[in-house]
Design an enzyme around this catalytic site. Sequence first.
Site, PDB file in Angstrom:
ATOM      1  N   GLY A 165      10.724 -42.598  21.848  1.00  0.00           N
ATOM      2  CA  GLY A 165      11.818 -43.799  22.134  1.00  0.00           C
ATOM      3  C   GLY A 165      12.044 -44.006  23.638  1.00  0.00           C
ATOM      4  N   CYS A 192       7.906 -36.429  21.971  1.00  0.00           N
ATOM      5  CA  CYS A 192       8.620 -37.024  23.198  1.00  0.00           C
ATOM      6  C   CYS A 192       9.913 -37.330  22.897  1.00  0.00           C
ATOM      7  CB  CYS A 192       7.698 -38.326  23.599  1.00  0.00           C
ATOM      8  SG  CYS A 192       8.194 -38.782  25.356  1.00  0.00           S
ATOM      9  N   TYR A 193      10.418 -38.290  22.512  1.00  0.00           N
ATOM     10  CA  TYR A 193      11.950 -38.445  22.474  1.00  0.00           C
ATOM     11  C   TYR A 193      12.263 -37.655  21.348  1.00  0.00           C
ATOM     12  CZ  TYR A 193      16.601 -40.414  21.393  1.00  0.00           C
ATOM     13  OH  TYR A 193      18.007 -40.621  21.280  1.00  0.00           O
ATOM     14  N   HIS A 228       2.252 -37.600  23.696  1.00  0.00           N
ATOM     15  CA  HIS A 228       1.999 -38.677  22.549  1.00  0.00           C
ATOM     16  C   HIS A 228       0.559 -38.100  21.883  1.00  0.00           C
ATOM     17  CE1 HIS A 228       5.466 -41.226  22.742  1.00  0.00           C
ATOM     18  NE2 HIS A 228       5.331 -40.832  24.159  1.00  0.00           N
ATOM     19  N   GLU A 274      -0.483 -39.648  19.261  1.00  0.00           N
ATOM     20  CA  GLU A 274      -0.871 -40.652  18.445  1.00  0.00           C
ATOM     21  C   GLU A 274      -1.818 -41.761  19.188  1.00  0.00           C
ATOM     22  OE1 GLU A 274       2.014 -39.872  19.382  1.00  0.00           O
ATOM     23  OE2 GLU A 274       3.482 -41.795  19.802  1.00  0.00           O
ATOM     24  N   ASP A 304      -6.064 -61.179   3.150  1.00  0.00           N
ATOM     25  CA  ASP A 304      -4.803 -60.806   2.507  1.00  0.00           C
ATOM     26  C   ASP A 304      -4.624 -61.522   0.945  1.00  0.00           C
ATOM     27  OD1 ASP A 304      -4.524 -59.779   4.827  1.00  0.00           O
ATOM     28  OD2 ASP A 304      -3.240 -60.774   5.716  1.00  0.00           O
ATOM     29  N   LYS A 329      -4.076 -53.601   7.964  1.00  0.00           N
ATOM     30  CA  LYS A 329      -5.103 -54.495   7.561  1.00  0.00           C
ATOM     31  C   LYS A 329      -6.413 -53.598   7.217  1.00  0.00           C
ATOM     32  CE  LYS A 329      -6.221 -58.888   8.193  1.00  0.00           C
ATOM     33  NZ  LYS A 329      -5.432 -59.777   7.764  1.00  0.00           N
TER      34      LYS A 329
END
Length: 540
Positions: free
Chosen positions: A69, A96-97, A191, A193, A250, A396
């Site tokens: 964050g 991290c945060y 991070h 991710e 969709d 998606k």
Amino acid sequence: EQEIKKPAMETEMISQLFDTVLVLDFGSQYTHLITRRLRELNIYSEMLPCTQKIADLSFKPKGVILSGGPYSVYAPDAPHVDPAVFDLGVPILGVCYGLQEIAWNNGKDVSAGERREYGHSVVRVTKHTGLAAHVDRLFEGLSHEEMVAWMSHGDKLSKLPEGFLVIAETDNAPFAGIAHKEKELYGIQFHPEVTHTPKGTHLIKNFAVNICGCKQEWTMDRFVETEIERIRALVGPTSEVIGAVSGGVDSTVAAKLMHEAIGDRFHAILVDNGVMRLNECQIVKETLTKGLGVNLDVVDASEEFLTKLKGVEDPEKKRKIIGNTFIEVFQREAAKITSRSGAHVEFLLQGTLYPDVIESISFKGPSQTIKTHHNVGGLLENMHLKLIEPLRELFKDEVRELGTNLGIPEDLVWRHPFPGPGIAIRILGEVTPEQIDIARKADNIFIEEIKAAGLYRKISQAFAALLPVRAVGVMGDQRVYDQIVALRAVETTDYMTADWFDFDGKFLRRVATRIVNEVPGVCRVVYDVTQKPPGTIEFQ
Ligand code: GLN
């Protein structure tokens, strides 16, 4: 007359049906990527704002990840997690945060670093074999190599919190990874991710599978089974559902899913607004009815739309007119279905996806305003309908996989996004039947050639726009004075930024030749080489 009883059964949530890792969001721009990485590992994950009260959780997660964050944990207005999360009795990983938040909760030793650290770092993994074996599990399989990790922080732990061990360090960060000696509490400064941390997914898997014990059961096959049951339970044995389809991925996937669950009690409505692509209405109709068996009404409202668009050049006005007319037409059609004798239409289908949900719940700081989505509010109220959103938990790529599983043709599953106002916003200036004809033909040639060259899936969005200015040309020894077609093709992963697709010259030459030869009214073709930003993907 007797009222039909509502289904007595409350539907279970996906997070109650699958092992779930809860991601608490502190506002990092990467938080949703943590959720995505977990899903790619076939582990269900949901993201909630960091302000989530743990007592109000509707499910018990198998583990919790505290995201990064932009705040500093020591700042007076910094967001903090509900401390009850530490009593949930499940493993927790701070990123991290999130790491700093764990440290803040264990002695408050976090401060601004002398050096900020952005970009690549090399993480050295510290082993603790024998001492407290569980602390090594986060970096299992990563310990024998130096791990490249991506960092983006300015604050640091000024001291190792009481009861913790160092499990990783970098030249600049002595506490790049920490773990509690007894509790399953971990923190990392980098991070995992982002793709810049190449082994990041391995680490996330270590946490979710080895430490939290999640079963990797989140697959679209399993989802279809559980979702069909959920839809049946929610809609009940007699109620009906209506929904608009557009030919996009969709709405098609949502419609097919509804059809699988409740058959003809789902009514799809396709509104032909007169600004769809060449032959699109016909193609969509055939795919949905003959191909997929969906109960579909097609309404040709093109006259109504085009009449209202007459003389309108302003793009915002075009969008508004098309949006409002769509609601009117849809409501009128829906009313026809609802007023049949014996009809019990109770729900309106929406193809909302998880990124929309994330967008509306992600933590944006103390001055957060919740965004309301779409224009369906009025529709629901006027028609006394409830919303049903069977795709609201999916990204998606998951929707595409689901579509493939449901037997939707490849062509449709991989279709580029198409704006609601259709080619009306790809015709700069007034939208007339003649201009629509030109824009459609040019667009069709471009897309046809892209598909023939095997490039369709490499490109995120492509179309031809019609510029209503005239240029001089010579055709068959005759001087002509005709309009210009602009081709646009972009590559993007998130549609927030985009780059133009680098076609080779031969390809562009072929498309230009075909358009000028085959589309009367066009004597020149240009290719748009503007990036987004500053350009947008669409022209209007
Ligand atoms: N704001 C905190 C720092 O600068 C955390 C940053 C982050 O989570 N990426 O250290």
